[in-house]
Design an enzyme around this catalytic site. Structure first.
Site, PDB file in Angstrom:
ATOM      1  N   CYS A 130       0.812  -1.221   0.000  1.00  0.00           N
ATOM      2  CA  CYS A 130       0.000   0.000   0.000  1.00  0.00           C
ATOM      3  C   CYS A 130       0.841   1.264   0.000  1.00  0.00           C
ATOM      4  CB  CYS A 130      -0.951  -0.006   1.200  1.00  0.00           C
ATOM      5  SG  CYS A 130      -0.154  -0.439   2.767  1.00  0.00           S
ATOM      6  N   HIS A 243      -3.069   6.468   4.351  1.00  0.00           N
ATOM      7  CA  HIS A 243      -1.629   6.539   4.576  1.00  0.00           C
ATOM      8  C   HIS A 243      -1.095   7.891   4.087  1.00  0.00           C
ATOM      9  CE1 HIS A 243      -1.717   2.492   5.748  1.00  0.00           C
ATOM     10  NE2 HIS A 243      -1.006   1.909   4.793  1.00  0.00           N
TER      11      HIS A 243
END
Length: 340
Positions: A130, A243
């Site tokens: 990710c 994130h």
């Protein structure tokens, strides 16, 4: 004619997002099946306006199915992905199991879509980590212009990257700190995550880095350019989804921040929100549910000859996992399988 699609691990965070995104993007599906472990057999999950009941992965026959999205751990993937691939179904795998296999393409469609043709090697395509996925989306257009020499990145990664138990731990620890007698000890993480940051993601390696940091290095080289030098510090933060990354980039050629901003504004998959004022940037809370990789805080780094620093934010369950997997399937369909 559309595709027969299987979503493996359909009851997990990423599996559910895969189903959502397949429906949102109107991927040409003729038939879809939700697969899970036996303990989750019969659990209901949503696909657009339909409700699917999960079927047993262990006994499922992939013969005649076109694409299988795998959103389960590496151990289970090691058992079932080769089975699906050998039965003629193309596997798009979200685990780390196949990312470093030289015969298996590791793809971020905005960066290296041409590599999709190599799926034929093993009938498997790997989805990147990710934190790597959003970073290379930002790096690619800048690399094309000025050639990147070195990247220094610090990540601020949400707990959803670990899974539902980690999200529950953050929630329960946060509540417990305000209610005497309801304190929650760390179980998922080695230290308290509520109101804290933990500079430790995945296992430690012999050189003192963690495996998450190693992944960012190895995957950036495989996806973008093996000549790029990368160093990463990966940190878990008390954020549920999204994130963030502080990225410092050194180029071979001169590039000023205004041109970098212009390049990124035109780049596929990128949205630039960069006003030099309070609130003129994107934070993780604002990116949840979006497809884009957001870039803010673009500025010159005067400590090197050709340096730029920027802030990068993305929904890790989407671009960092489920969305990227569906985008891979879209490229696979349009360039190779040619249905729908």
């Amino acid at each position: 004619m559309g595709y027969r699609v299987a979503v493996v691990g359909a009851t997990g965070n990423v599996g559910k997002e895969m189903l959502n995104i397949l429906a949102e993007r109107e991927f040409p599906v003729d038939e879809i099946v939700a697969l899970a472990s036996r303990k989750s057999l019969g659990t209901e999950v949503s696909f657009g306006d339909k409700t699917l009941k999960t079927k047993d992965l262990e006994t499922f026959d992939f013969t005649g199915w076109d694409i299988a999205f795998f959103a389960i751990g590496s151990d289970a993937t090691k058992v079932y992905a080769p089975k699906a691939a050998s039965q003629g179904c193309v596997v798009i795998d979200n685990s780390s199991l196949y990312r470093y296999d030289p015969d298996i393409p590791l793809i971020v469609p905005e960066v290296n879509a041409d590599a999709v043709v190599n799926y034929k090697n093993k009938n498997i395509i790997a989805n990147p980590n990710c934190s790597t996925a959003q970073m290379v989306v930002a790096l690619k257009p800048l690399h094309d212009r000025a050639r990147i020499k070195r990247v220094v990145v610090a990540t601020y990664q949400s707990v959803s990257g670990t899974g539902k138990e980690a999200m529950d731990e953050l929630w329960n620890q946060t509540k417990g700190l305000f209610v005497p007698g309801q304190e929650v000890e760390p179980k998922v993480y080695p230290k308290q995550i509520a109101f804290n940051v933990i500079p430790h993601i995945d296992v430690f390696l012999d050189d003192g880095s963690t495996k998450e940091e190693w992944k960012m290095v190895a995957e950036t080289k495989k996806i973008l350019d093996p000549a790029i030098k990368v160093t990463a510090t990966c940190v878990r933060v008390p954020v549920f989804v999204g994130h963030s990354e502080a990225i410092n980039i050194e180029f071979e050629e001169p590039l000023d921040w205004q041109e970098a901003q212009d390049i990124l504004r035109e780049a596929p998959g990128v949205l630039v929100v960069d006003k030099r004022e309070a609130g003129g940037y994107i934070t993780p809370v604002e990116c949840v549910g979006d497809y884009a990789t957001y870039i803010s805080r673009i500025r010159q780094d005067s400590t090197v000859d050709n340096g730029i620093s920027l802030w990068c934010v993305s929904d890790n369950l989407r671009k960092g996992a489920a969305l990227n997997a569906v985008q891979i399937a879209e490229v696979l369909g349009s360039r190779c399988l040619k249905k729908g």
